[in-house]
Design an enzyme around this catalytic site. Structure first.
Site, short mmCIF file in Angstrom:
data_model
loop_
_atom_site.label_atom_id
_atom_site.label_comp_id
_atom_site.label_asym_id
_atom_site.label_seq_id
_atom_site.Cartn_x
_atom_site.Cartn_y
_atom_site.Cartn_z
N GLU A 184 -6.95 -16.52 -14.15
CA GLU A 184 -7.17 -17.00 -12.77
C GLU A 184 -6.82 -18.47 -12.64
OE1 GLU A 184 -11.16 -15.51 -12.32
OE2 GLU A 184 -10.37 -13.48 -12.21
N SER A 187 -12.31 -5.46 -16.60
CA SER A 187 -13.00 -4.26 -16.11
C SER A 187 -13.90 -3.59 -17.17
CB SER A 187 -11.99 -3.25 -15.54
OG SER A 187 -11.36 -3.79 -14.40
N LYS A 226 -17.69 -16.67 -13.26
CA LYS A 226 -16.71 -17.22 -12.31
C LYS A 226 -17.44 -18.08 -11.26
CE LYS A 226 -13.76 -13.43 -13.58
NZ LYS A 226 -12.75 -12.45 -13.23
N GLU A 277 -6.88 -10.48 -22.36
CA GLU A 277 -7.25 -10.04 -21.01
C GLU A 277 -5.98 -9.71 -20.21
OE1 GLU A 277 -11.33 -11.40 -19.63
OE2 GLU A 277 -9.94 -12.95 -19.05
N GLY A 311 -10.89 -7.23 -12.88
CA GLY A 311 -11.47 -6.93 -11.57
C GLY A 311 -10.85 -5.74 -10.85
N ASN A 367 -18.65 -14.04 -17.96
CA ASN A 367 -17.94 -15.05 -17.18
C ASN A 367 -18.35 -14.86 -15.72
OD1 ASN A 367 -16.14 -16.69 -15.85
ND2 ASN A 367 -14.31 -15.54 -16.44
N HIS A 413 -7.94 -19.06 -18.77
CA HIS A 413 -8.18 -17.80 -18.05
C HIS A 413 -7.03 -17.57 -17.07
CE1 HIS A 413 -9.92 -14.79 -15.42
NE2 HIS A 413 -10.79 -14.54 -16.38
#
Ligand code: PGA
Length: 258
Positions: free
Chosen positions: A101, A219, A15, A172, A178, A13, A99
């Site tokens: 985010e 991560s 992003k 996730e 991250g 991904n 996702h």
């Protein structure tokens, strides 16, 4: 129905990276050249670039193309949105849906996630449905409840035959994305079992629960990737940061396919 059971899915991904189409080309080429050297198809390698870069990449190559988002309507007055069919015409086979985010920063709701999953399935692209708890959920002891709720809502009004061989679910944990922090392999395995339990309950089928591929994301790097699959029962990984360096991404891919 496709046989997903023995495949390992490694999904990158990107992003909102990299900054230019040239850098995107370089990164994609480096990955693709290395993927062509792998023998056999033990690994399904998927790259999800920003959708503006999709037309640059070969949709028929060994690296499958994915998108990071989609809208659920087919066409119309939806400023800024892109449909499943538009993505499919550029060779997109997978779409990341829900996702964190997008859920946390852009207000994507469970209902919107459900519409997107259904649009992908109807449009013959494979949704990678993301679920996972925030740190606050985890500290409050609500992680399982949050994950179950996300699954129940995202999979509303779908039947076993609609998801079979198509749906993929990615666990996730938001706090692991991250951050360099990862759950223990036992924790990931526990969530994998929880997801299977929810799938069996929703679709009244143990078989479908065992067949839907489950990914872990958050991560992931070349050092921890093997354990996060082999010690957890997961079928693959969703990789963010490490997918932006061909060496790191391929380091992960090569743990599963020679
Ligand atoms: P990360 O991102 O690998 O940088 O933690 C994973 C993701 O958001 O899918």
């Amino acid at each position: 129905m496709e046989t997903d059971q023995n495949k390992v899915y490694i999904v990158g991904n990107w992003k909102m990276n990299p900054a230019t189409e040239d850098d995107a080309d370089t990164l994609f080429d480096e990955v693709e050249n290395d993927v062509y050297k792998l023998t056999g198809d033990a690994v399904e390698v998927v790259v999800c670039p920003p959708c503006l870069f999709l037309p640059q990449f070969d949709p028929e190559g060994k690296v499958r193309l994915g998108a990071q988002n989609v809208f659920w309507e087919e066409r119309g007055a939806y400023t800024g949105e892109v449909s499943v069919e538009m993505l499919r015409r550029f060779g997109v086979k997978y779409v990341i849906v829900g996702h964190s985010e997008r859920r946390c920063n852009l207000g994507e709701t469970d209902e919107m996630v459900n519409f997107k999953v259904r649009a992908c399935l109807a449009g013959r692209v494979r949704p990678i449905l993301c679920v996972g708890e925030t740190l606050e959920d985890r500290q409050g002891g609500h992680a399982d409840e949050v994950i179950v709720g996300q699954l129940d809502n995202a999979l509303r009004e779908l039947s076993e035959s609609e998801i079979a061989g198509k749906l993929i679910i990615a666990y996730e944990p938001v706090w692991a994305i991250g951050s360099g922090a990862v759950p223990t392999t036992d924790e990931v395995m526990g969530v994998g079992l929880l997801i299977k339990k929810v799938l069996s309950r929703i679709f009244l089928s143990r078989q479908i629960a065992d067949e839907v591929p489950l990914l872990y994301g958050g991560s992931v790097n070349p050092q921890n990737c093997r354990d996060l699959v082999e010690k957890t029962g997961m079928n693959g990984l969703l990789v963010g940061t490490a997918s932006l360096k061909a060496g790191d991404f391929m380091g992960i891919v090569k743990e599963f396919g020679k």
